[in-house]
Design an enzyme around this catalytic site. Structure first.
Site, PDB file in Angstrom:
ATOM      1  N   SER A 138      24.703-135.438   1.886  1.00 50.08           N
ATOM      2  CA  SER A 138      25.456-134.613   2.816  1.00 50.08           C
ATOM      3  C   SER A 138      25.660-135.273   4.169  1.00 50.08           C
ATOM      4  O   SER A 138      26.672-135.023   4.825  1.00 50.08           O
ATOM      5  CB  SER A 138      24.762-133.263   2.995  1.00 50.08           C
TER       6      SER A 138
ATOM      7  N   HIS B 194      22.815-133.692   9.303  1.00 50.51           N
ATOM      8  CA  HIS B 194      24.189-133.193   9.340  1.00 50.51           C
ATOM      9  C   HIS B 194      24.858-133.549  10.664  1.00 50.51           C
ATOM     10  O   HIS B 194      25.974-134.085  10.700  1.00 50.51           O
ATOM     11  CB  HIS B 194      24.205-131.678   9.152  1.00 50.51           C
TER      12      HIS B 194
END
Length: 373
Positions: free
Chosen positions: A268, A326
């Site tokens: 991610s 992230h």
């Protein structure tokens, strides 16, 4: 089509933080055993016969149980705010800078070689088409159908196919019990581990949950066409691989600062970089939710929402996702589109010239043949 289909999973591109309360008996048992439980005290034996017979049987049982249960290597973390603890980030920082430079250097060489062989490839394709016309056609040829499917894909989809295949192979390796220690050591990131550098890259291809892998790969597949058409396949691969390492380093810094030493894994961080790059380059693009097509929003607004959500998760201490990774990926993607492309990719000519001289003359000062750039 790609924009609408991918946006439903924008919140699902998080890296799983493997906590002791995670699902799956193998993860829960192994990490709890290392982190929180103590060995039970031995009960005193009441009979002499038990003293003579019991210990041998108990030792063999414990040894057998130890052999059957894959126990990962887990270290006690150092104090997070001491200078000695933060000095552990020096090697990951050097690895991040070095790997990023090597990625873009390799991408420049890849592009140079591709351009150099384009003419030869063109004649090879003409010759192959001519031979294909002379060769009798086969019905039901599996290889031909595969080639037709492959050529029907966009360049971006063909580029990420290898990434998806690598993630699928690593996911299958997680299902092998004998590989558990190896996978935890090299395919999860944790600043408290002895192995710091190689997991920063390998963990970006690692998923323990099938849903986590499917969500990440779906988003990557959806954004691949736009990203590769914007950057080119060589620059895309350099950005993607560098983003995996940069996001892992951001996760290291946050964990050392907060003292929350939880192993993380997932693609991610790298996918957030690609998503942020596309949204920064095309902020007016319309995104929609696949199951709720009546709701649409711009790429710029979706990027702001992602940053706000991960910032809140980082400040409030949410532990389900690795919000630092992230944010590191998102910031790297925004920085690269605004500044990195001009700073790195457009200044690659001296390196390409050096490679050209090395390739054609046998060295920068050689006397071999070959023209200049």
């Amino acid at each position: 089509m790609a924009w609408r289909s991918c946006s439903v999973l924008l919140r699902l591109t998080g890296e799983d933080v493997l906590q002791s309360s995670a699902r799956g008996g193998r993860w829960t048992h192994s990490f709890q055993q290392r982190c929180g439980f103590r060995k039970a005290a031995r009960k005193p034996e009441s009979k002499k016969v038990e003293e003579e017979v019991g210990p041998a049987h108990s030792d063999s049982y414990q040894a057998a149980a130890h052999r059957k249960t894959p126990t990962p290597h887990w270290e006690q973390p150092a104090p997070p705010r001491s200078p000695r603890a933060f000095s552990r980030l020096i090697r990951p920082l050097v690895f991040t800078v070095g790997f990023t430079g090597c990625s873009f250097g390799s991408a420049a060489i890849w592009q140079y070689e591709s351009l150099k062989s384009r003419v030869q490839s063109y004649f090879d394709e003409v010759r192959a088409d001519w031979l294909e016309k002379l060769r009798p056609q086969k019905r039901g040829d599996v290889r031909k159908k595969i080639n037709q499917w492959w050529h029907s894909l966009s360049e971006g989809q063909r580029t990420v196919t290898g990434i998806i295949a690598a993630n699928a192979i690593v996911f299958c390796c997680w299902r092998v019990p004998s590989l558990q220690r190896f996978m935890i050591k090299y395919f999860t990131t944790n600043p408290a581990s002895k192995t710091l550098c190689s997991p920063m890259l390998l963990s970006s291809f690692s998923h323990f949950s099938f849903f986590h892998m499917a969500a990440n790969m779906y988003v990557l597949w959806s954004f691949s066409t736009s990203a590769v058409s914007m950057l080119g396949k060589e620059q895309f691969m350099a950005v993607y691989l560098s983003a995996g390492v940069v996001s892992s380093f951001a996760s290291y810094v946050c964990k050392m600062a907060t003292g929350r030493f939880n192993p993380s894994l997932g693609a991610s961080g790298a996918i957030m970089t690609i998503l942020a790059a596309v949204c920064t380059k095309i902020p007016e693009a319309k995104l929609g939710i696949i199951f709720l097509p009546m709701f649409t929003f711009t790429a710029a607004n979706s990027l702001k929402a992602i940053i706000a959500m991960d910032t809140a998760g980082l400040v409030l201490g949410w532990k389900f996702f690795d919000h630092a990774a992230h944010l590191g990926g998102v910031m790297f993607g925004i920085w690269y589109i605004l500044f990195g492309h001009e700073l790195i990719w457009k200044n690659r000519e001296p390196f390409i010239k050096f490679w050209h001289d090395l390739r054609t003359r046998g060295g920068p000062g050689g006397n071999g043949g070959g023209g200049s750039v």
